[in-house]
Design a protein around this motif. Structure first.
Motif, PDB file in Angstrom:
ATOM      1  N   ALA A 134       9.852   6.991  -6.535  1.00 27.41           N
ATOM      2  CA  ALA A 134       9.531   5.700  -7.149  1.00 27.41           C
ATOM      3  C   ALA A 134       9.606   4.672  -6.042  1.00 27.41           C
ATOM      4  N   VAL A 135       8.526   3.915  -5.858  1.00 26.87           N
ATOM      5  CA  VAL A 135       8.475   2.899  -4.803  1.00 26.87           C
ATOM      6  C   VAL A 135       7.989   1.586  -5.391  1.00 26.87           C
ATOM      7  N   SER A 136       8.251   0.523  -4.664  1.00 29.05           N
ATOM      8  CA  SER A 136       7.822  -0.801  -5.082  1.00 29.05           C
ATOM      9  C   SER A 136       7.190  -1.498  -3.889  1.00 29.05           C
ATOM     10  N   GLY A 137       6.052  -2.147  -4.115  1.00 30.43           N
ATOM     11  CA  GLY A 137       5.362  -2.862  -3.049  1.00 30.43           C
ATOM     12  C   GLY A 137       4.007  -3.323  -3.532  1.00 30.43           C
ATOM     13  N   THR A 138       3.191  -3.792  -2.599  1.00 33.07           N
ATOM     14  CA  THR A 138       1.850  -4.240  -2.983  1.00 33.07           C
ATOM     15  C   THR A 138       0.936  -3.028  -3.136  1.00 33.07           C
ATOM     16  N   PHE A 139      -0.229  -3.282  -3.753  1.00 30.96           N
ATOM     17  CA  PHE A 139      -1.214  -2.209  -3.881  1.00 30.96           C
ATOM     18  C   PHE A 139      -1.602  -1.669  -2.507  1.00 30.96           C
ATOM     19  N   PHE A 140      -1.750  -2.582  -1.538  1.00 32.77           N
ATOM     20  CA  PHE A 140      -2.138  -2.159  -0.195  1.00 32.77           C
ATOM     21  C   PHE A 140      -1.046  -1.323   0.451  1.00 32.77           C
ATOM     22  N   ASN A 141       0.225  -1.700   0.208  1.00 31.01           N
ATOM     23  CA  ASN A 141       1.329  -0.895   0.747  1.00 31.01           C
ATOM     24  C   ASN A 141       1.291   0.518   0.170  1.00 31.01           C
ATOM     25  N   VAL A 142       1.040   0.618  -1.123  1.00 29.54           N
ATOM     26  CA  VAL A 142       0.978   1.925  -1.779  1.00 29.54           C
ATOM     27  C   VAL A 142      -0.183   2.748  -1.209  1.00 29.54           C
ATOM     28  N   ALA A 143      -1.345   2.086  -1.044  1.00 28.03           N
ATOM     29  CA  ALA A 143      -2.503   2.792  -0.478  1.00 28.03           C
ATOM     30  C   ALA A 143      -2.198   3.267   0.937  1.00 28.03           C
ATOM     31  N   ASP A 144      -1.552   2.402   1.749  1.00 25.63           N
ATOM     32  CA  ASP A 144      -1.183   2.795   3.107  1.00 25.63           C
ATOM     33  C   ASP A 144      -0.225   3.992   3.084  1.00 25.63           C
ATOM     34  N   PHE A 145       0.701   4.008   2.136  1.00 24.99           N
ATOM     35  CA  PHE A 145       1.649   5.127   2.014  1.00 24.99           C
ATOM     36  C   PHE A 145       0.911   6.432   1.715  1.00 24.99           C
TER      37      PHE A 145
END
Length: 199
Positions: A134-145
């Motif tokens: 489970a992570v929290s961040g921006t959509f771009f952060n999630v895409a980068d991950f």
């Protein structure tokens, strides 16, 4: 002279020719059955064996002519196997792989809310290693991950992705993402033997 031979010589010419023909036929049949036929059978058997040997020679020549290609294919298969082995870690490499996944998330700017490995799921020659994330961040952060995980040298599948708690903070959209990251590892010989034993 013997009396039987005298009788034979006194026979008419027709009978003499008939007796001679019968003798020639008996001699020819004996020669055919006892000399010619066994030699022909032996010749046929040898001819069949010769044909088989010639076919083997042709097959061996074809293999010998293709030997460099077979060697190259074998070497390529070894390289492919080595590459495949690097994608499936063994037991000792799993902790470092999990650390790499965690580092990829932190490098993408995500906050980890949950990173919980589940029990392994043994298969035929490998085991699935699932991890709840489970992570929290921006959509771009999630895409980068997700992109960073896809570029890891090991196979890691991300599935069961659920977006939740979407909120807008200072003009940026933040989201909480729950997912299941699954990697795989080879089972060693001891584990394979234990799996094959009846429970």
């Amino acid at each position: 002279m013997h009396p039987e031979l005298e009788k034979l010589f006194k026979l008419p010419v027709r009978q003499k020719v008939g007796i001679l023909l019968v003798l020639l036929l008996v001699e020819s049949a004996a020669l055919f059955n006892f000399l010619y036929r066994p030699r022909m059978n032996e010749l046929n058997a040898l001819q069949g064996r010769l044909d088989d040997l010639q076919k083997q020679i042709q097959d061996n020549r074809r293999i010998a002519n293709n030997l460099p290609r077979y060697k190259a294919e074998f070497e390529q298969l070894k390289v492919d196997l080595d590459n495949a082995l690097t994608e499936l870690p063994n037991q000792k490499e799993i902790p470092s792989l999990l650390t790499s996944i965690s580092s990829a998330g932190k490098g993408a700017g995500l906050d980890f809310l949950l990173f919980k490995p589940r029990p392994e799921v043994p298969k035929d020659f490998y085991a699935e290693v699932p991890v709840d994330i489970a992570v929290s961040g921006t959509f771009f952060n999630v895409a980068d991950f997700f992109v960073a995980v896809s570029r890891l040298p090991r196979i890691v599948n991300i599935n069961n992705v659920v977006f939740a708690d979407i909120r807008n903070v200072n003009g940026r959209s933040f989201v909480r993402v729950n997912c299941l990251a699954t990697t795989f590892r080879f089972l060693d010989k001891g584990e394979l033997k234990n799996e094959k034993k009846p429970k």
